[in-house]
Design a protein around this motif. Structure first.
Motif, PDB file in Angstrom:
ATOM      1  N   ASN A 131       0.708  -1.202  -0.012  1.00  0.00           N
ATOM      2  CA  ASN A 131      -0.077  -0.072  -0.038  1.00  0.00           C
ATOM      3  C   ASN A 131       0.977   1.196   0.160  1.00  0.00           C
ATOM      4  N   SER A 132       1.976   1.213   0.474  1.00  0.00           N
ATOM      5  CA  SER A 132       2.776   2.476   0.413  1.00  0.00           C
ATOM      6  C   SER A 132       4.210   2.088  -0.267  1.00  0.00           C
ATOM      7  N   PRO A 133       4.252   1.705  -1.448  1.00  0.00           N
ATOM      8  CA  PRO A 133       5.561   1.307  -2.229  1.00  0.00           C
ATOM      9  C   PRO A 133       6.620   2.548  -2.054  1.00  0.00           C
ATOM     10  N   GLY A 134       6.187   3.911  -2.277  1.00  0.00           N
ATOM     11  CA  GLY A 134       7.101   4.726  -2.334  1.00  0.00           C
ATOM     12  C   GLY A 134       7.873   4.890  -0.964  1.00  0.00           C
ATOM     13  N   LYS A 135       7.351   4.337   0.151  1.00  0.00           N
ATOM     14  CA  LYS A 135       8.003   4.440   1.459  1.00  0.00           C
ATOM     15  C   LYS A 135       9.338   3.191   1.482  1.00  0.00           C
ATOM     16  N   PHE A 136       9.180   2.264   0.712  1.00  0.00           N
ATOM     17  CA  PHE A 136      10.371   1.337   0.633  1.00  0.00           C
ATOM     18  C   PHE A 136      11.089   1.362  -0.386  1.00  0.00           C
ATOM     19  N   LEU A 137      10.544   1.853  -1.767  1.00  0.00           N
ATOM     20  CA  LEU A 137      11.443   2.084  -3.169  1.00  0.00           C
ATOM     21  C   LEU A 137      11.701   3.346  -3.190  1.00  0.00           C
ATOM     22  N   SER A 138      13.112   3.394  -3.657  1.00  0.00           N
ATOM     23  CA  SER A 138      13.623   4.628  -4.197  1.00  0.00           C
ATOM     24  C   SER A 138      13.243   4.865  -5.384  1.00  0.00           C
ATOM     25  N   ALA A 139      13.676   6.083  -6.205  1.00  0.00           N
ATOM     26  CA  ALA A 139      13.586   6.432  -7.357  1.00  0.00           C
ATOM     27  C   ALA A 139      14.135   5.362  -8.337  1.00  0.00           C
TER      28      ALA A 139
ATOM     29  N   GLN B  40       7.734 -13.913  -7.260  1.00  0.00           N
ATOM     30  CA  GLN B  40       8.394 -12.800  -7.643  1.00  0.00           C
ATOM     31  C   GLN B  40       7.667 -11.742  -8.473  1.00  0.00           C
ATOM     32  N   ASN B  41       7.002 -12.661  -9.679  1.00  0.00           N
ATOM     33  CA  ASN B  41       6.031 -11.739 -10.589  1.00  0.00           C
ATOM     34  C   ASN B  41       4.987 -11.195  -9.877  1.00  0.00           C
ATOM     35  N   THR B  42       4.444 -12.077  -8.858  1.00  0.00           N
ATOM     36  CA  THR B  42       3.264 -11.586  -8.123  1.00  0.00           C
ATOM     37  C   THR B  42       3.323 -10.328  -7.423  1.00  0.00           C
ATOM     38  N   ILE B  43       4.427 -10.313  -6.677  1.00  0.00           N
ATOM     39  CA  ILE B  43       4.691  -9.335  -5.908  1.00  0.00           C
ATOM     40  C   ILE B  43       4.856  -8.148  -6.697  1.00  0.00           C
ATOM     41  N   ALA B  44       5.864  -8.314  -7.604  1.00  0.00           N
ATOM     42  CA  ALA B  44       6.156  -7.168  -8.449  1.00  0.00           C
ATOM     43  C   ALA B  44       4.903  -6.595  -9.195  1.00  0.00           C
ATOM     44  N   ASN B  45       4.253  -7.272  -9.837  1.00  0.00           N
ATOM     45  CA  ASN B  45       3.122  -6.978 -10.403  1.00  0.00           C
ATOM     46  C   ASN B  45       1.979  -6.121  -9.347  1.00  0.00           C
ATOM     47  N   SER B  46       1.909  -6.521  -8.024  1.00  0.00           N
ATOM     48  CA  SER B  46       1.310  -5.785  -7.107  1.00  0.00           C
ATOM     49  C   SER B  46       1.961  -4.397  -6.832  1.00  0.00           C
ATOM     50  N   LEU B  47       3.156  -4.277  -6.638  1.00  0.00           N
ATOM     51  CA  LEU B  47       3.849  -3.080  -6.546  1.00  0.00           C
ATOM     52  C   LEU B  47       3.634  -2.189  -7.906  1.00  0.00           C
ATOM     53  N   LEU B  48       3.563  -2.827  -8.840  1.00  0.00           N
ATOM     54  CA  LEU B  48       3.281  -1.819 -10.257  1.00  0.00           C
ATOM     55  C   LEU B  48       1.934  -1.417 -10.259  1.00  0.00           C
ATOM     56  N   ALA B  49       1.160  -2.179  -9.655  1.00  0.00           N
ATOM     57  CA  ALA B  49      -0.072  -1.676  -9.821  1.00  0.00           C
ATOM     58  C   ALA B  49      -0.450  -0.623  -8.757  1.00  0.00           C
TER      59      ALA B  49
ATOM     60  N   LYS C 208       1.095   2.532 -10.312  1.00  0.00           N
ATOM     61  CA  LYS C 208       0.241   2.915 -11.229  1.00  0.00           C
ATOM     62  C   LYS C 208      -0.860   3.765 -10.682  1.00  0.00           C
ATOM     63  N   GLU C 209      -1.498   3.157  -9.764  1.00  0.00           N
ATOM     64  CA  GLU C 209      -2.513   3.890  -9.118  1.00  0.00           C
ATOM     65  C   GLU C 209      -2.355   5.397  -8.534  1.00  0.00           C
ATOM     66  N   LYS C 210      -0.868   5.294  -7.840  1.00  0.00           N
ATOM     67  CA  LYS C 210      -0.621   6.498  -7.190  1.00  0.00           C
ATOM     68  C   LYS C 210      -0.073   7.543  -8.245  1.00  0.00           C
ATOM     69  N   ARG C 211       0.115   7.102  -9.442  1.00  0.00           N
ATOM     70  CA  ARG C 211       0.556   8.096 -10.523  1.00  0.00           C
ATOM     71  C   ARG C 211      -0.641   8.578 -11.081  1.00  0.00           C
ATOM     72  N   GLN C 212      -1.810   7.886 -11.333  1.00  0.00           N
ATOM     73  CA  GLN C 212      -3.043   8.249 -11.706  1.00  0.00           C
ATOM     74  C   GLN C 212      -3.679   9.105 -10.794  1.00  0.00           C
TER      75      GLN C 212
ATOM     76  N   GLN D   4      -1.970  11.073  -8.767  1.00  0.00           N
ATOM     77  CA  GLN D   4      -1.381  12.493  -8.879  1.00  0.00           C
ATOM     78  C   GLN D   4      -1.707  13.197 -10.270  1.00  0.00           C
ATOM     79  N   ASP D   5      -1.867  12.314 -11.372  1.00  0.00           N
ATOM     80  CA  ASP D   5      -2.144  13.197 -12.627  1.00  0.00           C
ATOM     81  C   ASP D   5      -3.440  13.860 -12.592  1.00  0.00           C
ATOM     82  N   LYS D   6      -4.324  13.214 -11.607  1.00  0.00           N
ATOM     83  CA  LYS D   6      -5.807  13.971 -11.546  1.00  0.00           C
ATOM     84  C   LYS D   6      -5.379  15.078 -10.758  1.00  0.00           C
ATOM     85  N   LYS D   7      -4.548  15.098  -9.709  1.00  0.00           N
ATOM     86  CA  LYS D   7      -4.504  16.535  -9.035  1.00  0.00           C
ATOM     87  C   LYS D   7      -3.870  17.466  -9.787  1.00  0.00           C
ATOM     88  N   THR D   8      -3.036  17.259 -10.591  1.00  0.00           N
ATOM     89  CA  THR D   8      -2.383  18.243 -11.522  1.00  0.00           C
ATOM     90  C   THR D   8      -3.218  18.736 -12.499  1.00  0.00           C
ATOM     91  N   SER D   9      -4.155  17.888 -12.842  1.00  0.00           N
ATOM     92  CA  SER D   9      -4.998  18.209 -14.253  1.00  0.00           C
ATOM     93  C   SER D   9      -6.193  19.128 -13.829  1.00  0.00           C
TER      94      SER D   9
END
Length: 280
Positions: free
Chosen positions: A232-240, A257-266, A269-273, A275-280
């Motif tokens: 739920n908080s990938p930014g807390k664990f992952l660097s840029a 590993q693919n399952t965990i990675a895909n979960s993180l990517l999802a 992606k949700e976090k990026r979307q 952020q896009d809504k806030k800036t638009s």
């Protein structure tokens, strides 16, 4: 000549990064910083051009034929075979080192272990013709016009930057894989505990075993609180750097590993979307 080839390598690694990033951004509808490294370079493109340049220079010296006189079919054949070899070896080495693949052609016909495919290699062969007959002469003219001291200075600078980038990416990716493998190990232990509990109860053993095995393979059920926080908080664990690497990896070595990675990517992606809504 060594500084010249170092600079040539960086120039075409950068041009390859531009091509990859634009192509993948159009395909995925959001910005993609492509490549193994964090910086704006795709070393595999630079490697192909430098090796091709060296090959045709050596051929020219031995046969006395000017490089520009090499027939198009010869450049195309060398580009196709050479790119296939470099792409296969690079994919193999990266997978052995990091248990991940940065590209996967398994969905294309006439592929070899998903590392190379006939159609992509033919495409690189055609690109080789364009590069060696049009782009390379221009870059060669520009680089050879530089004074020797400038070429040398640029090569030292590029080496330092690339070495730093590689060290940063290596450390970040190793840490990312460690985190994913730790989650995988915790998940496996939790699922194994559940399976043993089901077995001890002796209730509908065959069905319960199948259910437990399915949960073990899915890598989703029964996550611990740490796993929930990680998802739920990938930014807390992952660097840029780690986020960039994760987005560029096509698949990991294991299904868990693919399952965990895909979960993180999802989640990313949700976090990026959002952020896009806030800036638009």
């Amino acid at each position: 000549m060594l500084p010249y080839y170092i600079n040539e390598f960086v120039v075409f690694s950068f041009l390859g990064w531009i091509y990859e990033s634009i192509f993948c951004t159009i395909r995925k509808h959001h910005w993609q910083n492509r490549g193994f490294l964090f910086g704006p370079v795709c070393p595999i493109y630079g490697s192909c051009v430098v090796l091709g340049d060296l090959f045709f220079r050596m051929l020219s010296e031995r046969t006395g034929m000017a490089r520009a006189a090499v027939p198009l079919w010869g450049v195309f054949l060398a580009g196709t075979l050479g790119s296939a070899l470099i792409e296969y070896v690079t994919s193999y080495v990266l997978e052995k080192r990091f248990h991940a693949m940065w590209w996967d052609y398994s969905h294309l016909p006439l592929n070899l272990h998903g590392r190379i495919s006939l159609f992509t290699s033919l495409g690189f062969g055609a690109a080789g013709v364009l590069i060696f007959h049009f782009v390379l002469p221009v870059s060669e003219r520009i680089l050879t016009d530089f004074p020797d001291w400038l070429n040398l200075l640029l090569s030292y600078l590029f080496i330092a930057v690339l070495a730093g980038d590689y060290a940063l990416t290596e450390a970040s990716l190793s840490d990312l894989l460690t985190q994913i493998q730790s989650l995988q190990a915790q998940l496996d232990a939790e699922m194994e505990t559940r399976y043993e509990l089901f077995e001890r109860k002796g209730e509908q053993l065959s069905e319960m075993r199948a259910t437990a095995a399915q949960k073990l393979n899915s890598g989703i059920q029964g996550l611990t609180s740490m796993k929930h926080e990680f998802r739920n908080s990938p930014g807390k664990f992952l660097s840029a750097v780690q986020r960039n690497v994760l987005q560029n990896i096509s698949r990991f070595h294991s299904a868990e590993q693919n399952t965990i990675a895909n979960s993180l990517l999802a989640r990313l992606k949700e976090k990026r979307q959002k952020q896009d809504k806030k800036t638009s």
